[in-house]
Design a protein around this motif. Structure first.
Motif, PDB file in Angstrom:
ATOM      1  N   GLN A  24       1.191   2.762  -3.617  1.00  0.00           N
ATOM      2  CA  GLN A  24       0.808   3.048  -2.238  1.00  0.00           C
ATOM      3  C   GLN A  24       1.832   3.993  -1.607  1.00  0.00           C
ATOM      4  O   GLN A  24       3.029   3.851  -1.837  1.00  0.00           O
ATOM      5  N   THR A  25       1.344   4.942  -0.815  1.00  0.00           N
ATOM      6  CA  THR A  25       2.201   5.951  -0.201  1.00  0.00           C
ATOM      7  C   THR A  25       1.915   6.045   1.296  1.00  0.00           C
ATOM      8  O   THR A  25       0.752   6.025   1.712  1.00  0.00           O
ATOM      9  N   ASN A  26       2.979   6.153   2.088  1.00  0.00           N
ATOM     10  CA  ASN A  26       2.842   6.438   3.509  1.00  0.00           C
ATOM     11  C   ASN A  26       2.664   7.947   3.657  1.00  0.00           C
ATOM     12  O   ASN A  26       3.582   8.718   3.368  1.00  0.00           O
ATOM     13  N   ALA A  27       1.494   8.368   4.078  1.00  0.00           N
ATOM     14  CA  ALA A  27       1.172   9.795   4.112  1.00  0.00           C
ATOM     15  C   ALA A  27       2.092  10.576   5.044  1.00  0.00           C
ATOM     16  O   ALA A  27       2.385  11.747   4.795  1.00  0.00           O
ATOM     17  N   ALA A  28       2.558   9.939   6.113  1.00  0.00           N
ATOM     18  CA  ALA A  28       3.380  10.643   7.093  1.00  0.00           C
ATOM     19  C   ALA A  28       4.811  10.849   6.616  1.00  0.00           C
ATOM     20  O   ALA A  28       5.428  11.871   6.913  1.00  0.00           O
ATOM     21  N   THR A  29       5.344   9.882   5.866  1.00  0.00           N
ATOM     22  CA  THR A  29       6.758   9.934   5.467  1.00  0.00           C
ATOM     23  C   THR A  29       6.966  10.208   3.986  1.00  0.00           C
ATOM     24  O   THR A  29       8.068  10.575   3.575  1.00  0.00           O
ATOM     25  N   GLY A  30       5.931   9.992   3.176  1.00  0.00           N
ATOM     26  CA  GLY A  30       6.082  10.160   1.736  1.00  0.00           C
ATOM     27  C   GLY A  30       6.728   8.976   1.046  1.00  0.00           C
ATOM     28  O   GLY A  30       6.938   9.004  -0.168  1.00  0.00           O
ATOM     29  N   VAL A  31       7.050   7.916   1.796  1.00  0.00           N
ATOM     30  CA  VAL A  31       7.645   6.719   1.199  1.00  0.00           C
ATOM     31  C   VAL A  31       6.615   6.061   0.284  1.00  0.00           C
ATOM     32  O   VAL A  31       5.464   5.855   0.669  1.00  0.00           O
ATOM     33  N   MET A  32       7.041   5.706  -0.953  1.00  0.00           N
ATOM     34  CA  MET A  32       6.129   5.144  -1.942  1.00  0.00           C
ATOM     35  C   MET A  32       6.631   3.794  -2.443  1.00  0.00           C
ATOM     36  O   MET A  32       7.828   3.584  -2.594  1.00  0.00           O
ATOM     37  N   VAL A  33       5.697   2.885  -2.686  1.00  0.00           N
ATOM     38  CA  VAL A  33       6.006   1.594  -3.301  1.00  0.00           C
ATOM     39  C   VAL A  33       4.947   1.308  -4.357  1.00  0.00           C
ATOM     40  O   VAL A  33       3.833   1.835  -4.299  1.00  0.00           O
ATOM     41  N   ALA A  34       5.300   0.459  -5.329  1.00  0.00           N
ATOM     42  CA  ALA A  34       4.342   0.131  -6.388  1.00  0.00           C
ATOM     43  C   ALA A  34       4.638  -1.243  -6.951  1.00  0.00           C
ATOM     44  O   ALA A  34       5.795  -1.641  -7.085  1.00  0.00           O
TER      45      ALA A  34
ATOM     46  N   PHE B 119       2.352 -11.095  -5.393  1.00  0.00           N
ATOM     47  CA  PHE B 119       3.591 -10.340  -5.243  1.00  0.00           C
ATOM     48  C   PHE B 119       3.357  -9.258  -4.191  1.00  0.00           C
ATOM     49  O   PHE B 119       2.303  -8.619  -4.172  1.00  0.00           O
ATOM     50  N   LEU B 120       4.358  -9.032  -3.340  1.00  0.00           N
ATOM     51  CA  LEU B 120       4.225  -8.045  -2.278  1.00  0.00           C
ATOM     52  C   LEU B 120       5.522  -7.269  -2.134  1.00  0.00           C
ATOM     53  O   LEU B 120       6.595  -7.862  -2.012  1.00  0.00           O
ATOM     54  N   LEU B 121       5.433  -5.943  -2.157  1.00  0.00           N
ATOM     55  CA  LEU B 121       6.585  -5.076  -1.960  1.00  0.00           C
ATOM     56  C   LEU B 121       6.340  -4.246  -0.708  1.00  0.00           C
ATOM     57  O   LEU B 121       5.332  -3.538  -0.615  1.00  0.00           O
ATOM     58  N   GLN B 122       7.260  -4.328   0.263  1.00  0.00           N
ATOM     59  CA  GLN B 122       7.088  -3.646   1.541  1.00  0.00           C
ATOM     60  C   GLN B 122       8.312  -2.803   1.879  1.00  0.00           C
ATOM     61  O   GLN B 122       9.441  -3.146   1.513  1.00  0.00           O
ATOM     62  N   VAL B 123       8.079  -1.718   2.601  1.00  0.00           N
ATOM     63  CA  VAL B 123       9.159  -0.955   3.224  1.00  0.00           C
ATOM     64  C   VAL B 123       9.006  -1.104   4.731  1.00  0.00           C
ATOM     65  O   VAL B 123       7.934  -0.823   5.284  1.00  0.00           O
ATOM     66  N   LEU B 124      10.062  -1.589   5.380  1.00  0.00           N
ATOM     67  CA  LEU B 124      10.061  -1.791   6.825  1.00  0.00           C
ATOM     68  C   LEU B 124      10.921  -0.737   7.493  1.00  0.00           C
ATOM     69  O   LEU B 124      11.973  -0.338   6.965  1.00  0.00           O
ATOM     70  N   ASP B 125      10.508  -0.290   8.689  1.00  0.00           N
ATOM     71  CA  ASP B 125      11.327   0.657   9.429  1.00  0.00           C
ATOM     72  C   ASP B 125      12.424  -0.082  10.198  1.00  0.00           C
ATOM     73  O   ASP B 125      12.573  -1.310  10.063  1.00  0.00           O
ATOM     74  N   ALA B 126      13.187   0.651  11.001  1.00  0.00           N
ATOM     75  CA  ALA B 126      14.330   0.059  11.705  1.00  0.00           C
ATOM     76  C   ALA B 126      13.910  -1.039  12.673  1.00  0.00           C
ATOM     77  O   ALA B 126      14.700  -1.936  12.990  1.00  0.00           O
ATOM     78  N   ASP B 127      12.661  -1.003  13.138  1.00  0.00           N
ATOM     79  CA  ASP B 127      12.158  -2.016  14.074  1.00  0.00           C
ATOM     80  C   ASP B 127      11.475  -3.186  13.366  1.00  0.00           C
ATOM     81  O   ASP B 127      10.963  -4.086  14.015  1.00  0.00           O
TER      82      ASP B 127
ATOM     83  N   GLU C 226       3.090  -0.822   1.976  1.00  0.00           N
ATOM     84  CA  GLU C 226       3.231  -2.010   1.142  1.00  0.00           C
ATOM     85  C   GLU C 226       2.280  -1.941  -0.046  1.00  0.00           C
ATOM     86  O   GLU C 226       1.241  -1.261  -0.001  1.00  0.00           O
ATOM     87  N   SER C 227       2.658  -2.634  -1.107  1.00  0.00           N
ATOM     88  CA  SER C 227       1.825  -2.746  -2.302  1.00  0.00           C
ATOM     89  C   SER C 227       1.844  -4.193  -2.755  1.00  0.00           C
ATOM     90  O   SER C 227       2.893  -4.843  -2.762  1.00  0.00           O
ATOM     91  N   GLY C 228       0.692  -4.707  -3.144  1.00  0.00           N
ATOM     92  CA  GLY C 228       0.611  -6.086  -3.600  1.00  0.00           C
ATOM     93  C   GLY C 228      -0.226  -6.221  -4.852  1.00  0.00           C
ATOM     94  O   GLY C 228      -1.124  -5.406  -5.107  1.00  0.00           O
ATOM     95  N   ILE C 229       0.087  -7.228  -5.647  1.00  0.00           N
ATOM     96  CA  ILE C 229      -0.728  -7.574  -6.807  1.00  0.00           C
ATOM     97  C   ILE C 229      -0.883  -9.086  -6.862  1.00  0.00           C
ATOM     98  O   ILE C 229      -0.153  -9.829  -6.201  1.00  0.00           O
ATOM     99  N   ARG C 230      -1.832  -9.523  -7.682  1.00  0.00           N
ATOM    100  CA  ARG C 230      -2.072 -10.951  -7.925  1.00  0.00           C
ATOM    101  C   ARG C 230      -2.137 -11.144  -9.437  1.00  0.00           C
ATOM    102  O   ARG C 230      -2.784 -10.360 -10.131  1.00  0.00           O
ATOM    103  N   VAL C 231      -1.457 -12.171  -9.936  1.00  0.00           N
ATOM    104  CA  VAL C 231      -1.472 -12.453 -11.372  1.00  0.00           C
ATOM    105  C   VAL C 231      -2.065 -13.839 -11.592  1.00  0.00           C
ATOM    106  O   VAL C 231      -1.527 -14.841 -11.111  1.00  0.00           O
ATOM    107  N   LEU C 232      -3.156 -13.891 -12.326  1.00  0.00           N
ATOM    108  CA  LEU C 232      -3.826 -15.145 -12.650  1.00  0.00           C
ATOM    109  C   LEU C 232      -3.505 -15.517 -14.091  1.00  0.00           C
ATOM    110  O   LEU C 232      -3.619 -14.682 -14.992  1.00  0.00           O
TER     111      LEU C 232
END
Length: 215
Positions: free
Chosen positions: A46-56, A163-171, A177-183
């Motif tokens: 997943q990518t934030n289009a405005a900032t280019g920040v990416m998570v996976a 599982f969830l991976l997030q990038v938070l700003d200063a506030d 964010e990117s999430g997956i589920r493992v069964l």
């Protein structure tokens, strides 16, 4: 004519299965220099289009290939048990994560959250110091038997883990964010051929019902 109608209905029944397929392998600049073992692993990127920040987030069999059965979106179907060959007692699957903050994200936080409830309920435990520990660009594979989070994971039992991976700003707002589920265990993935047969059966039943109503 009847056969064409049945096949057309089957196509409509199976179309949602092919839509929204988002899992992909990492491409340059991922994984960062020094990361190993992630070649061919499928990630929800997943990518934030405005900032280019990416998570996976992704998952793969532990020391036994790069891919696991999945729904093409965010759910993986993993084998139970442990990998005995190396004697470490690791679960037969690992989860994978990566991020790239680029520049201009000095105040950002990277938060990794893992579901500590093996049932379908979600009870996250989080680590908000991922960037402080690993930097602004990182990719790695971890195993739930490593004991880095405060719960006991049973690799032999059926489980449903988010599982969830997030990038938070200063506030503290979520930038991306990117999430997956493992069964694992009793939660199995249908074979594509079975899905096709099921779709054909539903389509045929629908056709037969329409025909009966017309009589």
């Amino acid at each position: 004519m009847k056969l064409r109608r049945i096949l057309a209905l089957t196509t409509l029944a199976l179309a949602p299965l092919a839509a929204n397929a988002t899992l992909t392998t990492l491409t340059a600049p991922w994984p960062p220099t020094g990361s190993t073992g992630l070649d061919g692993v499928e990630f929800n990127v997943q990518t934030n289009a405005a900032t280019g920040v990416m998570v996976a987030m992704g998952a793969h069999p532990y020391k036994n290939g790069a891919t696991m059965p999945n729904d093409g979106i965010s759910t993986f179907y993993a084998p139970s048990g442990i990998y005995a060959a190396d004697g470490l007692g690791r679960a037969n699957w690992s989860f994978d994560f990566a991020w790239n903050l680029g520049t201009g994200c000095g105040s950002c936080k990277v938060v990794l959250s893992i579901d500590q409830d093996p049932s379908s309920a979600i009870d996250y435990v989080s680590n908000d110091q991922m960037k402080a520990a690993f930097g602004s660009s990182y990719a790695e594979s971890w195993n739930l038997t490593m004991g880095f989070i405060p719960f006991t994971f049973d690799p032999f039992g059926a489980s449903d883990t988010n599982f969830l991976l997030q990038v938070l700003d200063a506030d503290g707002a979520v930038m991306v964010e990117s999430g997956i589920r493992v069964l694992v265990g009793s939660n199995s993935v249908p074979e594509p051929s079975n899905l096709a047969l099921a779709g054909l059966g539903l389509a045929a039943a629908a056709f037969a019902r329409r025909r009966a109503l017309r009589k």
